[in-house]
Each structure stands twice: as C-alpha cells, then as structure tokens.
Design an enzyme around this catalytic site. Sequence first.
Site, mmCIF file in Angstrom:
data_model
loop_
_atom_site.group_PDB
_atom_site.id
_atom_site.type_symbol
_atom_site.label_atom_id
_atom_site.label_comp_id
_atom_site.label_asym_id
_atom_site.label_seq_id
_atom_site.Cartn_x
_atom_site.Cartn_y
_atom_site.Cartn_z
ATOM 1 N N ASP A 141 0.834 -1.205 0.000
ATOM 2 C CA ASP A 141 0.000 0.000 0.000
ATOM 3 C C ASP A 141 0.863 1.247 0.000
ATOM 4 O O ASP A 141 0.451 2.297 0.497
ATOM 5 C CB ASP A 141 -0.916 -0.023 1.229
ATOM 6 C CG ASP A 141 -2.033 1.005 1.133
ATOM 7 O OD1 ASP A 141 -2.565 1.403 2.192
ATOM 8 O OD2 ASP A 141 -2.356 1.426 0.000
ATOM 9 N N LYS A 144 2.964 3.391 -5.684
ATOM 10 C CA LYS A 144 2.413 2.386 -6.622
ATOM 11 C C LYS A 144 3.474 1.901 -7.618
ATOM 12 O O LYS A 144 3.395 0.785 -8.086
ATOM 13 C CB LYS A 144 1.190 2.966 -7.340
ATOM 14 C CG LYS A 144 0.153 3.548 -6.378
ATOM 15 C CD LYS A 144 -0.139 2.625 -5.175
ATOM 16 C CE LYS A 144 -0.795 3.371 -4.031
ATOM 17 N NZ LYS A 144 -0.811 2.592 -2.754
ATOM 18 N N ASP A 169 -3.184 -3.082 -2.519
ATOM 19 C CA ASP A 169 -4.226 -2.067 -2.587
ATOM 20 C C ASP A 169 -4.058 -1.235 -3.866
ATOM 21 O O ASP A 169 -2.968 -1.172 -4.446
ATOM 22 C CB ASP A 169 -4.148 -1.134 -1.360
ATOM 23 C CG ASP A 169 -5.359 -0.202 -1.265
ATOM 24 O OD1 ASP A 169 -5.215 0.872 -0.672
ATOM 25 O OD2 ASP A 169 -6.436 -0.559 -1.787
ATOM 26 N N ASN A 170 -5.149 -0.603 -4.320
ATOM 27 C CA ASN A 170 -5.084 0.418 -5.378
ATOM 28 C C ASN A 170 -4.649 -0.070 -6.748
ATOM 29 O O ASN A 170 -4.050 0.682 -7.523
ATOM 30 C CB ASN A 170 -4.151 1.565 -4.971
ATOM 31 C CG ASN A 170 -4.438 2.099 -3.606
ATOM 32 O OD1 ASN A 170 -3.570 2.053 -2.721
ATOM 33 N ND2 ASN A 170 -5.619 2.627 -3.411
ATOM 34 N N GLU A 199 -11.396 4.141 -1.420
ATOM 35 C CA GLU A 199 -11.844 4.478 -0.061
ATOM 36 C C GLU A 199 -12.722 5.736 -0.028
ATOM 37 O O GLU A 199 -12.388 6.752 -0.618
ATOM 38 C CB GLU A 199 -10.644 4.644 0.888
ATOM 39 C CG GLU A 199 -9.533 5.531 0.406
ATOM 40 C CD GLU A 199 -8.419 4.751 -0.299
ATOM 41 O OE1 GLU A 199 -8.691 3.684 -0.851
ATOM 42 O OE2 GLU A 199 -7.283 5.236 -0.303
HETATM 43 O O1 LIG Z 1 -0.222 6.951 -2.828
HETATM 44 C C1 LIG Z 1 -0.864 6.206 -2.106
HETATM 45 N N1 LIG Z 1 -0.269 5.521 -1.116
HETATM 46 C C2 LIG Z 1 1.184 5.669 -0.887
HETATM 47 C C3 LIG Z 1 1.474 6.935 -0.043
HETATM 48 C C4 LIG Z 1 2.954 7.227 0.080
HETATM 49 C C5 LIG Z 1 3.731 6.029 0.579
HETATM 50 C C6 LIG Z 1 5.085 6.452 1.092
HETATM 51 N N2 LIG Z 1 5.820 5.227 1.391
HETATM 52 C C7 LIG Z 1 5.615 4.429 2.451
HETATM 53 C C8 LIG Z 1 6.518 3.400 2.331
HETATM 54 N N3 LIG Z 1 7.271 3.585 1.231
HETATM 55 C C9 LIG Z 1 6.841 4.717 0.644
HETATM 56 C C10 LIG Z 1 -2.352 6.096 -2.262
HETATM 57 C C11 LIG Z 1 -3.014 7.065 -3.031
HETATM 58 C C12 LIG Z 1 -4.409 7.028 -3.184
HETATM 59 C C13 LIG Z 1 -5.095 8.044 -4.002
HETATM 60 C C14 LIG Z 1 -6.188 7.683 -4.815
HETATM 61 C C15 LIG Z 1 -6.850 8.649 -5.578
HETATM 62 C C16 LIG Z 1 -6.418 9.973 -5.536
HETATM 63 F F1 LIG Z 1 -7.075 10.916 -6.255
HETATM 64 C C17 LIG Z 1 -5.339 10.333 -4.733
HETATM 65 C C18 LIG Z 1 -4.688 9.374 -3.971
HETATM 66 C C19 LIG Z 1 -5.162 6.014 -2.555
HETATM 67 C C20 LIG Z 1 -4.498 5.042 -1.796
HETATM 68 O O2 LIG Z 1 -5.206 4.043 -1.172
HETATM 69 C C21 LIG Z 1 -3.106 5.069 -1.650
HETATM 70 O O3 LIG Z 1 -2.526 4.073 -0.906
HETATM 71 MG MG LIG Z 2 -3.931 2.489 -0.585
#
Ligand SMILES: O=C(NCCCCCn1ccnc1)c1cc(-c2ccc(F)cc2)cc(O)c1O
Ligand SMILES: [Mg+2]
Length: 214
Positions: A141, A144, A169-170, A199
Amino acid sequence: TQTTRPQRILAAVQKNATRGDPRSVVKAIDQFCRHKEWAMNVGDEKGCILDSVVTEVNPATVLELGTYCGYSTVRIASLLPSHAKLITLEFDPGNAAIARQVIAWAGLADKIQLVEGASGDWIPKLKEKFGIETFDLVFLDHWKDRYLPDTKLMEECGLLRKGSILLADNVICPGTPDYLEYIRNSPRYKSQYFKSHLEYTKAEDGLEKSVFLG
Ligand SMILES: O=C(NCCCCCn1ccnc1)c1cc(-c2ccc(F)cc2)cc(O)c1O
Ligand SMILES: [Mg+2]
C-alpha cells in the site's frame, strides 16, 4: 500554525476512540475520513476484504509496505494470533510519528514494529534485523511504482515461501499496471482480483490477492 491531515486524523482518534480498542480506532478514522476529510486509508469497504484475507491466512508474520497513519496496520494487527508479528515500513517521518501514536492508542504496539525508511533499502535487511525467515502475508500500500520492484526484491531476498500471500491495494486507482501485468502473467503466482471502490468514494478500485507458488 496549520496542522497536517495525519495530525487531524490522530486528533479524531484521541477524541472519538477508546484507548485499547482497535475497532473503535478504525471506526473513528473511517467516520472522520468519510464525513470530514478524505484520506488515503484502505477504508471500510476494502478493509472488510483485507479482514477476510487476514482471517483466512491467520499469519504469524506480516509485512505492510506503507503505514500512513496506521489505519490498516491497526486493522490487521487486531486480527492476528497472540504471538504474530507485523512489520510496517513508512518512508515519511511525519506519517510514522502519527502512526506510532495511533497504534499506541489502539493498544497494539507490542505486535507491531514500525520501521522508517525506504522499502528498497529495508527489504534486504529484514531477515537479519528482525530474525524473519519468510512472510506469510504482505500488504502492499505504498508508492504504486514500487509494488513491482519491491515484489521482485522480496523474491530475490527469499522473503516469500510457497503459499505466501501478497495483497495489493489500489491496483485500479491510482493503479499499478506494471505490477498487475507481472503478477497476473507470472507462472510463480496465482492471482485473484477483489473488485471494490476507492476508499470513501464511488470510484472503482480493488485489491489483488496473489499466492506465491515457490
Ligand atoms: O499513494 C498512495 N499511497 C502511498 C502513499 C505514500 C507512501 C510512502 N511510502 C511508504 C513506504 N514507502 C513509501 C495512495 C493514493 C491514493 C489516491 C487515490 C486517488 C487519488 F485521487 C489520490 C490518492 C489512494 C491510496 O489508497 C493510496 O494508498
Ligand atoms: Mg492504498
């Protein structure tokens, strides 16, 4: 001075959830994100699918890539058997600081090891650092574009065993096209798509569950 969204999520937990009650922590975050401010937690709809996979696998070792505020961390840990261990990797120090407090509020700190840093740096060190052989369940998660390289890295580091489950996820929104292409076409995995929604919205999203065949 302006608070961050994770800080506002923590405040909602401390205001509305009961200390030591993980389900009330999950509920408080979902209420806040559905009615006050959207945030990128896996959420309640996909969260139910996550719960069913965790319950089915009943893992002794779990790796979560991407902690954020600890919503799915708490959700998973609340379902684990007593001696199980969950390691969660978070890149952003601000998110990690909030997640530690959310995890503490839920009373789950003794089941969870939160590691700060880049997944690509940490994955090769998990065996020696935490005495882990292999992971029974991995929840992807985080960024991506890291799902595929980190999956290949976990294979190379011998962190997956025959029957290890990857839950991503996603895979639709924001989407992980290179990961899906790889995992669905690789003879080393058997994959299944669980259609759901992004979500707290009506947009399509889903979880991809993949079994490593060894
Ligand atoms: O980017 C996401 N997650 C990673 C966050 C940073 C991780 C940092 N990290 C941690 C460890 N190594 C690196 C994410 C984005 C969205 C989303 C969906 C639609 C939208 F319009 C905007 C956003 C929905 C999710 O469910 C997500 O998980
Ligand atoms: Mg996610």
